[in-house]
Design a protein around this motif. Structure first.
Motif, PDB file in Angstrom:
ATOM      1  N   GLN A 169       0.863  -1.179   0.000  1.00 35.40           N
ATOM      2  CA  GLN A 169       0.000   0.000   0.000  1.00 35.40           C
ATOM      3  C   GLN A 169       0.899   1.228   0.000  1.00 35.40           C
ATOM      4  O   GLN A 169       2.081   1.148   0.314  1.00 35.40           O
ATOM      5  N   ILE A 170       0.311   2.375  -0.355  1.00 34.29           N
ATOM      6  CA  ILE A 170       1.098   3.605  -0.447  1.00 34.29           C
ATOM      7  C   ILE A 170       0.930   4.442   0.825  1.00 34.29           C
ATOM      8  O   ILE A 170      -0.185   4.685   1.262  1.00 34.29           O
ATOM      9  N   ALA A 171       2.051   4.812   1.416  1.00 32.26           N
ATOM     10  CA  ALA A 171       2.048   5.702   2.578  1.00 32.26           C
ATOM     11  C   ALA A 171       2.415   7.097   2.101  1.00 32.26           C
ATOM     12  O   ALA A 171       3.162   7.260   1.127  1.00 32.26           O
ATOM     13  N   GLN A 172       1.889   8.095   2.789  1.00 35.05           N
ATOM     14  CA  GLN A 172       2.236   9.475   2.464  1.00 35.05           C
ATOM     15  C   GLN A 172       2.433  10.245   3.754  1.00 35.05           C
ATOM     16  O   GLN A 172       1.784   9.975   4.759  1.00 35.05           O
ATOM     17  N   VAL A 173       3.351  11.186   3.702  1.00 30.78           N
ATOM     18  CA  VAL A 173       3.548  12.133   4.794  1.00 30.78           C
ATOM     19  C   VAL A 173       3.631  13.519   4.197  1.00 30.78           C
ATOM     20  O   VAL A 173       4.148  13.703   3.090  1.00 30.78           O
ATOM     21  N   ASN A 174       3.078  14.487   4.906  1.00 31.53           N
ATOM     22  CA  ASN A 174       3.313  15.886   4.554  1.00 31.53           C
ATOM     23  C   ASN A 174       3.421  16.667   5.835  1.00 31.53           C
ATOM     24  O   ASN A 174       2.808  16.331   6.850  1.00 31.53           O
ATOM     25  N   ILE A 175       4.283  17.669   5.792  1.00 32.51           N
ATOM     26  CA  ILE A 175       4.527  18.499   6.965  1.00 32.51           C
ATOM     27  C   ILE A 175       4.246  19.953   6.612  1.00 32.51           C
ATOM     28  O   ILE A 175       4.243  20.332   5.433  1.00 32.51           O
ATOM     29  N   GLY A 176       4.016  20.750   7.631  1.00 32.77           N
ATOM     30  CA  GLY A 176       3.795  22.172   7.426  1.00 32.77           C
ATOM     31  C   GLY A 176       4.042  22.930   8.717  1.00 32.77           C
ATOM     32  O   GLY A 176       3.740  22.434   9.803  1.00 32.77           O
ATOM     33  N   ALA A 214      -7.884  29.342  12.361  1.00 36.27           N
ATOM     34  CA  ALA A 214      -9.301  28.990  12.511  1.00 36.27           C
ATOM     35  C   ALA A 214      -9.893  28.367  11.248  1.00 36.27           C
ATOM     36  O   ALA A 214     -10.615  27.370  11.324  1.00 36.27           O
ATOM     37  N   GLY A 215      -9.610  28.921  10.092  1.00 35.37           N
ATOM     38  CA  GLY A 215     -10.158  28.379   8.847  1.00 35.37           C
ATOM     39  C   GLY A 215      -9.721  26.947   8.601  1.00 35.37           C
ATOM     40  O   GLY A 215     -10.505  26.122   8.124  1.00 35.37           O
ATOM     41  N   PHE A 216      -8.485  26.633   8.925  1.00 27.71           N
ATOM     42  CA  PHE A 216      -7.969  25.277   8.782  1.00 27.71           C
ATOM     43  C   PHE A 216      -8.596  24.346   9.816  1.00 27.71           C
ATOM     44  O   PHE A 216      -9.126  23.286   9.480  1.00 27.71           O
ATOM     45  N   ALA A 249     -12.780  17.889  -1.995  1.00 28.87           N
ATOM     46  CA  ALA A 249     -12.736  19.141  -1.228  1.00 28.87           C
ATOM     47  C   ALA A 249     -11.368  19.374  -0.587  1.00 28.87           C
ATOM     48  O   ALA A 249     -11.027  20.511  -0.258  1.00 28.87           O
ATOM     49  N   HIS A 250     -10.572  18.322  -0.460  1.00 24.72           N
ATOM     50  CA  HIS A 250      -9.223  18.489   0.060  1.00 24.72           C
ATOM     51  C   HIS A 250      -8.417  19.486  -0.780  1.00 24.72           C
ATOM     52  O   HIS A 250      -7.591  20.234  -0.256  1.00 24.72           O
ATOM     53  N   ARG A 306      -3.560  26.761   1.461  1.00 21.77           N
ATOM     54  CA  ARG A 306      -2.462  26.380   2.358  1.00 21.77           C
ATOM     55  C   ARG A 306      -1.649  27.577   2.843  1.00 21.77           C
ATOM     56  O   ARG A 306      -1.282  27.662   4.003  1.00 21.77           O
ATOM     57  N   SER A 307      -1.380  28.525   1.962  1.00 20.93           N
ATOM     58  CA  SER A 307      -0.521  29.663   2.333  1.00 20.93           C
ATOM     59  C   SER A 307      -1.160  30.573   3.383  1.00 20.93           C
ATOM     60  O   SER A 307      -0.468  31.352   4.012  1.00 20.93           O
ATOM     61  N   GLU A 308      -2.471  30.457   3.590  1.00 17.57           N
ATOM     62  CA  GLU A 308      -3.127  31.242   4.638  1.00 17.57           C
ATOM     63  C   GLU A 308      -2.743  30.740   6.024  1.00 17.57           C
ATOM     64  O   GLU A 308      -2.735  31.501   6.980  1.00 17.57           O
ATOM     65  N   TRP A 309      -2.451  29.442   6.137  1.00 21.55           N
ATOM     66  CA  TRP A 309      -2.237  28.817   7.434  1.00 21.55           C
ATOM     67  C   TRP A 309      -0.816  28.305   7.656  1.00 21.55           C
ATOM     68  O   TRP A 309      -0.388  28.157   8.799  1.00 21.55           O
ATOM     69  N   PHE A 310      -0.115  28.012   6.555  1.00 21.97           N
ATOM     70  CA  PHE A 310       1.204  27.396   6.664  1.00 21.97           C
ATOM     71  C   PHE A 310       2.254  28.228   5.942  1.00 21.97           C
ATOM     72  O   PHE A 310       1.988  28.767   4.872  1.00 21.97           O
ATOM     73  N   GLU A 311       3.437  28.293   6.543  1.00 20.58           N
ATOM     74  CA  GLU A 311       4.554  28.983   5.906  1.00 20.58           C
ATOM     75  C   GLU A 311       4.999  28.202   4.672  1.00 20.58           C
ATOM     76  O   GLU A 311       4.848  26.985   4.613  1.00 20.58           O
ATOM     77  N   LYS A 312       5.563  28.904   3.713  1.00 19.05           N
ATOM     78  CA  LYS A 312       6.135  28.233   2.549  1.00 19.05           C
ATOM     79  C   LYS A 312       7.469  27.629   2.983  1.00 19.05           C
ATOM     80  O   LYS A 312       8.335  28.323   3.495  1.00 19.05           O
TER      81      LYS A 312
END
Length: 167
Positions: A4-11, A23-25, A86-87, A94-100
């Motif tokens: 199966q495929i695993a995924q990770v993402n960080i922010g 709040a929006g996130f 919807a994801h 993303r840029s509203e809540w997380f740094e680039k």
């Protein structure tokens, strides 16, 4: 053997999780997690008893860094969820809540069915992708690899710390 495929993402969050910036996130997090769980091919996601992974702080030197991790039946199932549901709206915001981030912030890799990757494993996959680019050990949607039994057999799975949350 089935893989199966695993995924990770960080922010790195721009403010406290209970503050106005995030709040929006946070208001959409339960909805998006439920969408993942009801999506075709979904297998598992990292979460605490609170129902999400926002309470984990995977990097000791950065308490603003969040980590999201999940396992899916196929790359296509994961890709559909990420970009065709919807994801995708949250990705666009993303840029509203997380740094680039200038560093690698997402990785994919194959795991044996029923393997739950831990935070340690996810961090090692991200670091490997950053150091070596896409390989069978860690790759991206743009540069992916099919599962290779011989390669998987050579991985020392015991070198990874167990998953801290098995729900």
């Amino acid at each position: 053997m089935k893989y199966q495929i695993a995924q990770v993402n960080i922010g790195r969050i721009k403010g406290p999780l209970d503050g106005p910036i995030m709040a929006g996130f946070m208001n959409r997090l339960d909805e998006i997690n439920a969408l993942a769980e009801s999506s075709p091919g979904f297998v598992w996601r990292l979460q605490t008893s609170e129902g999400n992974a926002t309470y984990f702080r995977p990097f000791d030197d950065d308490d603003q860094m969040l980590l999201n991790m999940s396992v899916w039946e196929t790359v296509e199932d994961l890709k559909h969820y990420v970009y065709k549901t919807a994801h995708a709206e949250l990705l666009r915001q993303r840029s509203e809540w997380f740094e680039k981030l200038s560093a690698v912030y997402a990785a994919l890799w194959w795991v044996p069915a029923n393997h739950l990757p831990g935070i340690d494993e996810a961090k090692k996959r991200l670091a490997h992708l950053a150091a070596h680019g896409p390989t069978e050990f860690a790759f991206t949607f743009k540069a992916s690899f099919p599962p290779d039994h011989e390669f998987q057999r050579r991985i020392d799975w015991s070198s990874f710390q167990p998953c801290p949350a098995t729900t």
